[in-house]
Design a protein around this motif. Structure first.
Motif, mmCIF file in Angstrom:
data_model
loop_
_atom_site.group_PDB
_atom_site.id
_atom_site.type_symbol
_atom_site.label_atom_id
_atom_site.label_comp_id
_atom_site.label_asym_id
_atom_site.label_seq_id
_atom_site.Cartn_x
_atom_site.Cartn_y
_atom_site.Cartn_z
ATOM 1 N N GLU B 65 0.837 -1.213 0.000
ATOM 2 C CA GLU B 65 0.000 0.000 0.000
ATOM 3 C C GLU B 65 0.867 1.258 0.000
ATOM 4 N N GLU B 66 0.293 2.331 -0.547
ATOM 5 C CA GLU B 66 0.964 3.639 -0.513
ATOM 6 C C GLU B 66 0.818 4.230 0.891
ATOM 7 N N PRO B 67 1.734 5.111 1.265
ATOM 8 C CA PRO B 67 1.578 5.799 2.555
ATOM 9 C C PRO B 67 0.216 6.504 2.624
ATOM 10 N N GLY B 68 -0.404 6.441 3.782
ATOM 11 C CA GLY B 68 -1.705 7.093 3.966
ATOM 12 C C GLY B 68 -2.887 6.256 3.523
ATOM 13 N N LYS B 69 -2.593 5.123 2.886
ATOM 14 C CA LYS B 69 -3.676 4.258 2.406
ATOM 15 C C LYS B 69 -3.610 2.898 3.099
ATOM 16 N N THR B 70 -3.177 2.870 4.333
ATOM 17 C CA THR B 70 -3.085 1.561 4.992
ATOM 18 C C THR B 70 -4.479 0.961 5.111
ATOM 19 N N GLY B 71 -4.540 -0.349 4.967
ATOM 20 C CA GLY B 71 -5.823 -1.048 5.028
ATOM 21 C C GLY B 71 -6.462 -1.245 3.663
ATOM 22 N N LEU B 72 -5.827 -0.686 2.616
ATOM 23 C CA LEU B 72 -6.464 -0.739 1.293
ATOM 24 C C LEU B 72 -6.529 -2.169 0.735
ATOM 25 N N ALA B 73 -5.454 -2.940 0.894
ATOM 26 C CA ALA B 73 -5.457 -4.315 0.363
ATOM 27 C C ALA B 73 -6.594 -5.111 0.990
ATOM 28 N N HIS B 74 -6.740 -4.953 2.306
ATOM 29 C CA HIS B 74 -7.795 -5.677 3.018
ATOM 30 C C HIS B 74 -9.187 -5.147 2.646
ATOM 31 N N PHE B 75 -9.293 -3.821 2.490
ATOM 32 C CA PHE B 75 -10.587 -3.231 2.099
ATOM 33 C C PHE B 75 -11.009 -3.779 0.731
ATOM 34 N N LEU B 76 -10.067 -3.839 -0.191
ATOM 35 C CA LEU B 76 -10.378 -4.390 -1.506
ATOM 36 C C LEU B 76 -10.832 -5.845 -1.395
ATOM 37 N N GLU B 77 -10.179 -6.582 -0.516
ATOM 38 C CA GLU B 77 -10.585 -7.987 -0.328
ATOM 39 C C GLU B 77 -12.080 -8.055 0.017
ATOM 40 N N GLU B 147 -19.494 -0.860 3.349
ATOM 41 C CA GLU B 147 -18.492 -1.886 3.643
ATOM 42 C C GLU B 147 -17.330 -1.298 4.453
ATOM 43 N N ARG B 148 -17.066 -0.012 4.241
ATOM 44 C CA ARG B 148 -16.009 0.625 5.038
ATOM 45 C C ARG B 148 -16.418 0.638 6.513
ATOM 46 N N ASP B 149 -17.700 0.828 6.780
ATOM 47 C CA ASP B 149 -18.180 0.735 8.162
ATOM 48 C C ASP B 149 -17.977 -0.676 8.711
ATOM 49 N N VAL B 150 -18.205 -1.679 7.874
ATOM 50 C CA VAL B 150 -17.993 -3.069 8.306
ATOM 51 C C VAL B 150 -16.529 -3.267 8.699
ATOM 52 N N VAL B 151 -15.634 -2.720 7.886
ATOM 53 C CA VAL B 151 -14.201 -2.879 8.181
ATOM 54 C C VAL B 151 -13.836 -2.144 9.472
ATOM 55 N N ILE B 186 -4.978 -4.484 8.768
ATOM 56 C CA ILE B 186 -6.334 -3.926 8.657
ATOM 57 C C ILE B 186 -6.296 -2.410 8.450
ATOM 58 N N GLY B 187 -5.154 -1.804 8.739
ATOM 59 C CA GLY B 187 -5.007 -0.364 8.530
ATOM 60 C C GLY B 187 -5.178 0.422 9.814
ATOM 61 N N TRP B 188 -4.600 1.632 9.819
ATOM 62 C CA TRP B 188 -4.833 2.555 10.933
ATOM 63 C C TRP B 188 -6.220 3.155 10.747
ATOM 64 N N GLU B 189 -6.906 3.410 11.854
ATOM 65 C CA GLU B 189 -8.303 3.834 11.744
ATOM 66 C C GLU B 189 -8.478 5.055 10.838
ATOM 67 N N ARG B 190 -7.606 6.052 11.011
ATOM 68 C CA ARG B 190 -7.738 7.272 10.214
ATOM 69 C C ARG B 190 -7.607 6.994 8.725
ATOM 70 N N ASP B 191 -6.674 6.112 8.393
ATOM 71 C CA ASP B 191 -6.512 5.765 6.976
ATOM 72 C C ASP B 191 -7.742 5.050 6.442
ATOM 73 N N LEU B 195 -10.416 5.790 2.955
ATOM 74 C CA LEU B 195 -10.324 4.961 1.752
ATOM 75 C C LEU B 195 -11.581 5.117 0.887
ATOM 76 N N SER B 196 -11.367 5.214 -0.411
ATOM 77 C CA SER B 196 -12.491 5.472 -1.314
ATOM 78 C C SER B 196 -12.644 4.357 -2.343
ATOM 79 N N ARG B 197 -13.761 4.418 -3.050
ATOM 80 C CA ARG B 197 -14.017 3.516 -4.166
ATOM 81 C C ARG B 197 -12.899 3.614 -5.186
ATOM 82 N N GLU B 198 -12.443 4.836 -5.470
ATOM 83 C CA GLU B 198 -11.400 5.030 -6.480
ATOM 84 C C GLU B 198 -10.086 4.410 -6.022
ATOM 85 N N ASP B 199 -9.782 4.557 -4.730
ATOM 86 C CA ASP B 199 -8.560 3.919 -4.203
ATOM 87 C C ASP B 199 -8.612 2.414 -4.447
#
Lengths: 440, 456
Positions: B65-77, B147-151, B186-191, B195-199
Motif C-alpha cells: 500500500e501507498e503511505p496514507g492508504k493503509t488497510g487498502l489491500a484488506h478493504f479491496l478484499e 463496507e467501510r463501516d464493516v471494516v 487492517i489499517g490505521w483507523e484514520r486511513d 479509503l475510497s471507491r477510487e482507491d
C-alpha cells in the motif's frame, strides 16, 4: 469477456446433488465387549481416535467448579512411571498427539498417531486414563495456567458477555457456571479431587469411541481391550439437575470503557432428540447460521455496515437447549443492531421462511456436510457425536433424508414455536448509547 | 478475516508440527503447471471425499500500500464480494452456498487470498466466478461506504477492543522503522476512514492480474483434469502489467526498544520480544531453516527450554515460548514471550528470559536437544498431508512469498540437514538486542502515593 452461457449454467445447476459422503462406518466390538465405530482410510499411515465419557463439567461440585476442565489439562502431565517431562517427551518421540477437553455434558479425548507407533500410542492413552499421576508440580502449574486464562478472559468482552448470559439464564444451575470455573473454585481443587473425578467419571458404561484411519477391525479389537479394558465396567454417572432457562427478555448491560459493544442474545432452543430438530436447524441457517447468506448478515452487516460478525447457533445440551447468537457494534449504533435482530426474530415467528430460502438452506446443509469431514480427526469427532447424540450408525446415509423431509409448513410451525422475541434475552458488554429505548 | 501475525505463526506451526516421517518423504506431492498468461497452477490431490478447496492467491498485500492508504489491500478484499455485471453484489457467496460450498478470503502483509470449499462437480463454476471477478469488479459508491463501516467494526473487534492486539500493533510499528510491515494489515483507523471507491479500483487494476496470481486446488482432482478447466476460465484473461514490489528497506537498527502499555482492561500481564530476522528471501536466508529449529528447541512446546526453565523449574511464568516466521517477501521476525505468575515482577521475568537466551549463546545446547527438535518438526509432515486445506494453504503462501514448490517439498530434508553449529550461529546473529522490541502489557498504573485525584 466471459461467456454468458456459463452464468445460465449456474442457475440451472441450483437444485444440486450433494456430494455423497463416501464414508463407511463399521461397528467394531472387541473380544472384551468394548464397542467402537470405525472408518477405515488407508490413504495416509495415520490413525485418529476420539472418545467421550458421558458426564462433564456440569457434574463438578459447585465449590470445585472447573474440576473436569482441570483434569483435562493434567491427564497428559505424567502417568504410570513417567513424570510430566518424561511423558511429554515420550509423546514427542512417538510423534503422538494426545489431548483432552471438558464440556458441560461430556469429557472428550483425542489421539493421533502414525501407524508405525500405533501400539505405543494406545499404551500412552491407557496410562493417561488409568494411571494419571497428578504430581504436585504439574497440578500447581496447570492450575496457574487456568487461573491466568480466567484473568485473560476478563479482558475479552466477548467471553465476559457469554459468561454473564449463561449466568443470567441458568441461575444456580451448573449450565450457568463456566466449564473452566472461577478463581476461587479452581483454587479449591485438590489432587484427591482430581483422582476421584477419574475413578468416578471414567467407566466403560459411559464411553463412546470413534476411530478413523489406517487400521483394520481385526487390529482394533484387541487394542480397544488393551486401552480401555482396565476402566471400571460401571460408573453410572449422574445427570445434571433438570433446569428451565430463565428468559426474561431483558437487556443487561455490563459497563466497560471500550469502543465497541458486544451483545450476546438468545432464548430456548430445541432438544437434539426432538422430531423438529432438523427443521430448527434449517431455520437457524436462514436466521444467522448461514454465514454470508443469513438474514442477520444481510440486514445487520451487508445493508447497514453495523457489524463485522453477527451469527446465531443452536446448542442442545442434556438438560436444556439454547438458540443463541452474538453481534458487536460500535457503541453509538449497538441499539440499532439489537433492534434489527428482534425484528428478524419477530418476522421469523410470524412468517417463517420462503420456499427459496428453505431450498437454499437444504442444498447448503446437505452439500457442505462432506466439507466437515476433511481429515481423519474431524471424521473421528463426527463418529463420537453420532454416538453421544444417539443418531444411529447409518446417520451419514440418512442425514440428507432427514432434511429433505422438512416442508415449508414445518418451517412455519416450528418458527412460531421457537422464535419468541419477547423472550430474547440480551447481555451487552461495553458503553452502548440509547439502549434502553431501543430494547423496549 | 485477516491472519494477524499471530495467526501466521499458528499456520506455520501447523506445517511445522505436522511434518514426521523419513527425511526423504515428499510433503504434499503437488502437480504444477503454468497457463500461457503466466498464472501458476498447483494441484494437491486428496481423494478422500469428492470435494475440493479452490484458492486464488494474489501476490499483493498490505505491505504494497501507498503511505496514507493503509488497510487498502484488506478493504479491496472485502469489496471483491461486491459484484460484477454477471454476479451481483453479495451473490458470490450465496451462489457458493447454494451449491453446498463455503467461501471466504484473507489478507496478509504479502498476499491476498480467496477460497471456496465445494463439491468437485462445482469446481468449474467457482473457477468461472473467481476468474470473472479478477477483471470485472464493479463497485457502487454507497456499497463501498457501507463496507467501510464493516471494516471499521472489524478493526474494533480485532484490535481496539483487545489490549494485547493494540500493543502488538504498536510493537510492529516500533520494530520496523520504515518498512510497511510496520503498519497493521487492517489499517490505521484514520486511513481506513479515508479509503475510497477510487482507491480500491486503482489498487485492483494495478495488482489483480493472472500473471500476479496463483491458483491452488486441493482435493479430488488431478492436474490433467484441472488443466482444461483452468485454460477455459483463468486462461482467457490476458496478462496484465504488474508493477514490481518495491518496498523501502530498513535503515540500521541501533537501539533496544522497550514499550510499556498500561491499560485498565488488563487482568493478566504479559511480556514479549520480537526481533528482526532473516526470511527465505533475505540475503541471510541460509539462517531460515536453523531458526525454525531454534524456535522449536527453545520455545516449541512444554518440553522446550524456555518453558521448562521459566514455567516448570523457576515457576516465574504461567506460559512461555518462542516463534519464528520465515515466510515473508522481505524480513522475517523471531519472537519470545512469557506471561508472569501473580506476584512476579516483569523485571524478574525479563531477566530470567535474558539469562536463558544468554546461556544458549554462551554454552550452546546440550547434546540431543537439537536432534529431538528436528525429529518433532519432521514428524508433522504426515499429519499435514491428512487435512485437505493444509497443503493448499502452505503451498499458496510459499508461492505468494517467493518460494517454489520444490522448496516446500524439500522442507523435511532441509530441516534434517541443519547442524547444531548452524542453530547456535543463527541464534547469535538474530538475538541481537538492538534489532528488537520488548513489549510489556500491564494493568492501569496504580496511583502514586500522595497524588491527588485531579492529577491522577
Amino acid at each position: 469477456m466471459l461467456k454468458k452461457a456459463f452464468f445460465a449454467l449456474v442457475l440451472l445447476l441450483l437444485p444440486v446433488l450433494p456430494a455423497q459422503a463416501a464414508v463407511q462406518v463399521e461397528r467394531v466390538t472387541s473380544p472384551g465387549g468394548i464397542e467402537a465405530w470405525l472408518v477405515r482410510d488407508h490413504t495416509n499411515p495415520i490413525i485418529a481416535v476420539e472418545f467421550a465419557f458421558r458426564g462433564g463439567a456440569a457434574l463438578d461440585p459447585e465449590e470445585k467448579a472447573g474440576l473436569a476442565n482441570m483434569v483435562s489439562g493434567l491427564l497428559d502431565e505424567g502417568a504410570g512411571d513417567m513424570d510430566s517431562l518424561a511423558f511429554q517427551r515420550r509423546l514427542e518421540d512417538l510423534a503422538v498427539r494426545l489431548g483432552f477437553s471438558a464440556g458441560q455434558d461430556n469429557f472428550t479425548g483425542r489421539l493421533q498417531t502414525l501407524t508405525e507407533n500405533r501400539d505405543a500410542a494406545f499404551e500412552m492413552l491407557r496410562m493417561a486414563l488409568t494411571a494419571p499421576r497428578f504430581d504436585a508440580e504439574p497440578v500447581e502449574r496447570i492450575r496457574n495456567q487456568i487461573l491466568a486464562g480466567l484473568r485473560r478472559e476478563l479482558q475479552d468482552p466477548n467471553t465476559v458477555a457469554f459468561r454473564e448470559w449463561y449466568r443470567v439464564v441458568f441461575p444456580g444451575h451448573p449450565y450457568g457456571r463456566p466449564v473452566r470455573g472461577s478463581p476461587e473454585t479452581v483454587q479449591a481443587i485438590t489432587a484427591d479431587d482430581l483422582r476421584q473425578f477419574v475413578s468416578r467419571q471414567f467407566g466403560r458404561d459411559n464411553l463412546v469411541i470413534g476411530v478413523v484411519g489406517d487400521i483394520t477391525p481385526e487390529d482394533l479389537g484387541p487394542l480397544l481391550d488393551a486401552t480401555f479394558g482396565d476402566l471400571p465396567a460401571e460408573v453410572r454417572p449422574a445427570l445434571a439437575p433438570e433446569v428451565e432457562p430463565q428468559l426474561s427478555g431483558e437487556v443487561t448491560v455490563i459497563q466497560r470503557n471500550i469502543p465497541q459493544s458486544v451483545a450476546v442474545f438468545g432464548e430456548e432452543g430445541i432438544d437434539r432428540q426432538d422430531p423438529d430438530f432438523y427443521t430448527a436447524y434449517l431455520l437457524n441457517y436462514v436466521m444467522g447460521g448461514g454465514s454470508f447468506s443469513s438474514r442477520l448478515m444481510e440486514e445487520v452487516r451487508a445493508k447497514r455496515g453495523l457489524a463485522y460478525s453477527v451469527y446465531t447457533y443452536l446448542q442442545s445440551m442434556d438438560r436444556a437447549a439454547i438458540m443463541g447468537g452474538a453481534v458487536a457494534t460500535a457503541n453509538p449504533r449497538l441499539a440499532e443492531s439489537i433492534d434489527l435482530i428482534r425484528q428478524e426474530w419477530q418476522r421469523m415467528a410470524e412468517q417463517g421462511v420462503s420456499e427459496e430460502e428453505l431450498e437454499n438452506a437444504k442444498t447448503y446443509i446437505k452439500g457442505s456436510f462432506p466439507l466437515q469431514l476433511d481429515s481423519t480427526g474431524s471424521i473421528a469427532s463426527m463418529l463420537v457425536s453420532m454416538q453421544i447424540d444417539d443418531l444411529g450408525i447409518d446417520y451419514l446415509e440418512k442425514r440428507n433424508e432427514y432434511f429433505d423431509a422438512v416442508t415449508l409448513d414445518d418451517m412455519r410451525r416450528v418458527a412460531q414455536r421457537l422464535y419468541q422475541p419477547e423472550r430474547l434475552t440480551v447481555v451487552v458488554v461495553g458503553d452502548p448509547e440509547g439502549l434502553s429505548a431501543a430494547a423496549q | 478475516m485477516i491472519p494477524s501475525l499471530l495467526a501466521r505463526v499458528v499456520l506455520l506451526a501447523t506445517l511445522v508440527v505436522g511434518l514426521a516421517g523419513a527425511a526423504r518423504a515428499q510433503v504434499f506431492n503437488p502437480e504444477t503447471f503454468t497457463l500461457d498468461n503466466g498464472m501458476q497452477v498447483v494441484v494437491v490431490p486428496n481423494h478422500r471425499m469428492p470435494v475440493v478447496s479452490h484458492m486464488v492467491w494474489y501476490r499483493v498485500g498490505s505491505a504494497d500500500e501507498e503511505p496514507g492508504k493503509t488497510g487498502l489491500a484488506h478493504f479491496l478484499e472485502h469489496l471483491m464480494f461486491k459484484g460484477t455485471e454477471e454476479v451481483p453484489s453479495g451473490e458470490f457467496s450465496r451462489i457458493v452456498a447454494r451449491h453446498g460450498g463455503r467461501d471466504n478470503a484473507f489478507t496478509s502483509y504479502d498476499y491476498t487470498g480467496y477460497f471456496q470449499n465445494i463439491a468437485v462437480e462445482h469446481l468449474e463454476m467457482v473457477m468461472r466466478m473467481e476468474a470473472d471477478r479478477m477483471t470485472n469488479l464493479r463497485l457502487d459508491e454507497n456499497e463501498v461506504l457501507t463496507e467501510r463501516d464493516v471494516v471499521l467494526e472489524e478493526r474494533r473487534s480485532r484490535t481496539d477492543n483487545n489490549p494485547s492486539a493494540l500493543l502488538s500493533e504498536q510493537s510492529n510499528a516500533a520494530l520496523y522503522l520504515l518498512h510497511p510491515y510496520r503498519n497493521p494489515i487492517i489499517g490505521w483507523e484514520r486511513d481506513i476512514r479515508g479509503l475510497s471507491r477510487e482507491d480500491a479500483l486503482a489498487f485492483y487494476e494495478r495488482w489483480y492480474a493472472p500473471n500476479n496470481a496463483i491458483l491452488v486446488v486441493a482435493g479430488d482432482i488431478t492436474a490433467e483434469q484441472l488443466r482444461p478447466l483452468a485454460e477455459r476460465t483463468y486462461g482467457r484473461i490476458p496478462a496484465g502489467e504488474v508493477p514490481e514490489r518495491i518496498r523501502p528497506s530498513e535503515p540500521p537498527h541501533l537501539t533496544e526498544r522497550h514499550l510499556v502499555m498500561h491499560d485498565e482492561r488488563v487482568q493478566q500481564p504479559s511480556w514479549s520480544r520480537r526481533y528482526i530476522a532473516p526470511s527465505y528471501n533475505t540475503e541471510d536466508s541460509d539462517l531460515a531453516y536453523p531458526l525454525q529449529v531454534l524456535a522449536e528447541v527453545i520455545g516449541g512446546g512444554s518440553t522446550s527450554r524456555i518453558y521448562q526453565s521459566l514455567v516448570v523449574q523457576q515457576g516465574l511464568a504461567v506460559s512461555a515460548g518462542a516463534w519464528y516466521n520465515p515466510t515473508a517477501v522481505d524480513t522475517g521476525s523471531f519472537g519470545v514471550f512469557a506471561s508472569p505468575r501473580p506476584g512476579i515482577e516483569m523485571d524478574q521475568l525479563e531477566a530470567a528470559m535474558d539469562e536463558e537466551l544468554r546461556r544458549i549463546l554462551v554454552e550452546g545446547l546440550p547434546d540431543g536437544e537439537i536432534e529431538r527438535a528436528k525429529t518433532r518438526l519432521r514428524a508433522a509432515v504426515v499429519y499435514a498431508r491428512d487435512s485437505l486445506h493444509t497443503g493448499a494453504r502452505v503451498l499458496g503462501e510459499a508461492l505468494a512469498t517467493g518460494q517454489s514448490v520444490e522448496d516446500v517439498e524439500a522442507w523435511p530434508e532441509r530441516i534434517a540437514a541443519v547442524t547444531d553449529e548452524q542453530v547456535i550461529e543463527a541464534a547469535r546473529r538474530v538475538l541481537e538486542p538492538t534489532r528488537s522490541v520488548t513489549s510489556i502489557l500491564l494493568p492501569a498504573r496504580a496511583q502514586q502515593a500522595g497524588e491527588t485525584d485531579e492529577q491522577g
